[in-house]
Design a protein around this motif. Structure first.
Motif, mmCIF file in Angstrom:
data_model
loop_
_atom_site.group_PDB
_atom_site.id
_atom_site.type_symbol
_atom_site.label_atom_id
_atom_site.label_comp_id
_atom_site.label_asym_id
_atom_site.label_seq_id
_atom_site.Cartn_x
_atom_site.Cartn_y
_atom_site.Cartn_z
ATOM 1 N N TYR A 100 0.841 -1.207 0.000
ATOM 2 C CA TYR A 100 0.000 0.000 0.000
ATOM 3 C C TYR A 100 0.869 1.248 0.000
ATOM 4 C CZ TYR A 100 -3.130 3.586 1.896
ATOM 5 O OH TYR A 100 -3.832 4.756 2.116
ATOM 6 N N GLY A 101 1.842 1.286 0.903
ATOM 7 C CA GLY A 101 2.691 2.460 1.000
ATOM 8 C C GLY A 101 3.522 2.675 -0.247
ATOM 9 N N TYR A 102 4.064 1.596 -0.798
ATOM 10 C CA TYR A 102 4.881 1.701 -2.015
ATOM 11 C C TYR A 102 4.055 2.271 -3.163
ATOM 12 C CZ TYR A 102 7.858 0.148 -5.893
ATOM 13 O OH TYR A 102 8.630 0.103 -7.029
ATOM 14 N N PHE A 103 2.859 1.729 -3.340
ATOM 15 C CA PHE A 103 2.005 2.168 -4.449
ATOM 16 C C PHE A 103 1.568 3.619 -4.273
ATOM 17 C CE2 PHE A 103 -2.083 2.735 -6.554
ATOM 18 C CZ PHE A 103 -1.795 2.289 -7.832
ATOM 19 N N LEU A 104 1.078 3.960 -3.082
ATOM 20 C CA LEU A 104 0.579 5.315 -2.851
ATOM 21 C C LEU A 104 1.705 6.346 -2.917
ATOM 22 C CD1 LEU A 104 -1.725 7.222 -2.059
ATOM 23 C CD2 LEU A 104 -1.206 6.723 0.346
ATOM 24 N N ASP A 105 2.830 6.050 -2.278
ATOM 25 C CA ASP A 105 3.929 7.008 -2.208
ATOM 26 C C ASP A 105 4.471 7.335 -3.592
ATOM 27 O OD1 ASP A 105 5.855 8.625 -0.778
ATOM 28 O OD2 ASP A 105 7.329 7.095 -1.259
ATOM 29 N N HIS A 106 4.717 6.309 -4.386
ATOM 30 C CA HIS A 106 5.327 6.556 -5.689
ATOM 31 C C HIS A 106 4.314 7.092 -6.708
ATOM 32 C CE1 HIS A 106 9.210 5.164 -4.478
ATOM 33 N NE2 HIS A 106 8.696 4.040 -4.017
ATOM 34 N N SER A 107 3.060 6.774 -6.532
ATOM 35 C CA SER A 107 2.032 7.397 -7.378
ATOM 36 C C SER A 107 1.982 8.898 -7.110
ATOM 37 C CB SER A 107 0.666 6.761 -7.117
ATOM 38 O OG SER A 107 0.648 5.403 -7.486
ATOM 39 N N CYS A 108 2.013 9.267 -5.830
ATOM 40 C CA CYS A 108 2.003 10.687 -5.469
ATOM 41 C C CYS A 108 3.296 11.381 -5.906
ATOM 42 C CB CYS A 108 1.799 10.845 -3.958
ATOM 43 S SG CYS A 108 0.141 10.417 -3.392
#
Length: 236
Positions: A100-108
């Motif tokens: 979750y964190g990997y996906f959200l952080d790098h999308s942002c």
């Protein structure tokens, strides 16, 4: 094979060799230890996006007056605070959500970078086409970093001893130059300004780094995974 029998994914090694890494890590640990419990990693991710929006607005509004560039400079501070603290806070509290964190952080991160460089291109100091070259270079390096996670379980966070924090300092200095030089930074080389040349040069350096790092990674993978045709020739 049941879900419980599946092999756990290899842990991701974070490779961070930028100049300010150690000092920044100590500062972030100090900050995370003092943040109240109601401050969550997701909240800090949102703060980072607010900072990116401030940067975009500052550059865009600089068409109305150079004083708006101070909004962009303030936005870099807000963006650093949110973007650097979200993952650090999760690790400090041991509440990581890796996927979750990997996906959200790098999308942002991708959206924030797009806002920053598009804002620079919509300012009166840099042509949009030149800013898009820099955006292309940054996104190519990001793609390379994401691919390394998949094939090597390594997240490369810095290039040429510089990471996101050093890049923010560079952009703050670039923005201060806009304030100091104003229109004097334009027309140095005909229709191309000194700001255009600097932005385009940075973009080309990032594209060259992408090409170099891709070649290095391909050679490494070729050694670790030799061609099966070579194996057949040895058997023959």
């Amino acid at each position: 094979m049941t879900v419980n029998d599946q092999v756990a994914p290899a842990p991701i090694e974070r490779i961070q060799q930028n100049v300010l890494a150690r000092g920044e890590r100590r500062l972030l640990t100090w900050i995370c230890a003092r943040l109240p419990a109601w401050v969550t990693p997701d909240l800090m991710t949102g703060v980072g996006m607010i900072g990116a929006a401030m940067i975009f607005a500052g550059y865009l509004l600089s068409n109305m007056g150079e004083q708006w560039l101070w909004l962009a400079i303030g936005g870099y501070a807000v963006q650093w605070f949110g973007d650097s603290t979200d993952g650090s806070l999760a690790r400090f509290r041991k509440i990581e959500r890796p996927r979750y964190g990997y996906f959200l952080d790098h999308s942002c991160d991708g959206l924030a970078t797009t806002l920053v460089l598009t804002g620079i291109g919509l300012s009166p100091y840099v042509q949009l086409e030149v800013a898009l070259v820099a955006l292309t270079g940054y996104l190519l390096l990001s793609i390379h970093a994401f691919l390394r996670v998949r094939v090597l379980s390594e997240m490369k966070l810095s290039y040429l001893n510089a990471g996101p924090t050093e890049l923010r300092f560079l952009l703050i200095g670039f923005t201060l130059a806009m304030l100091v030089l104003g229109s004097r930074g334009e027309g140095w080389f005909g229709k191309v300004s000194g700001f255009d040349i600097f932005t385009g040069f940075c973009g080309m350096v990032m594209i060259a780094l992408f090409a170099h790092q891709t070649a290095v990674t391909v050679r490494r993978l070729a050694i670790e995974e030799p061609s099966r045709n070579a194996e057949w020739r040895v058997r023959d």
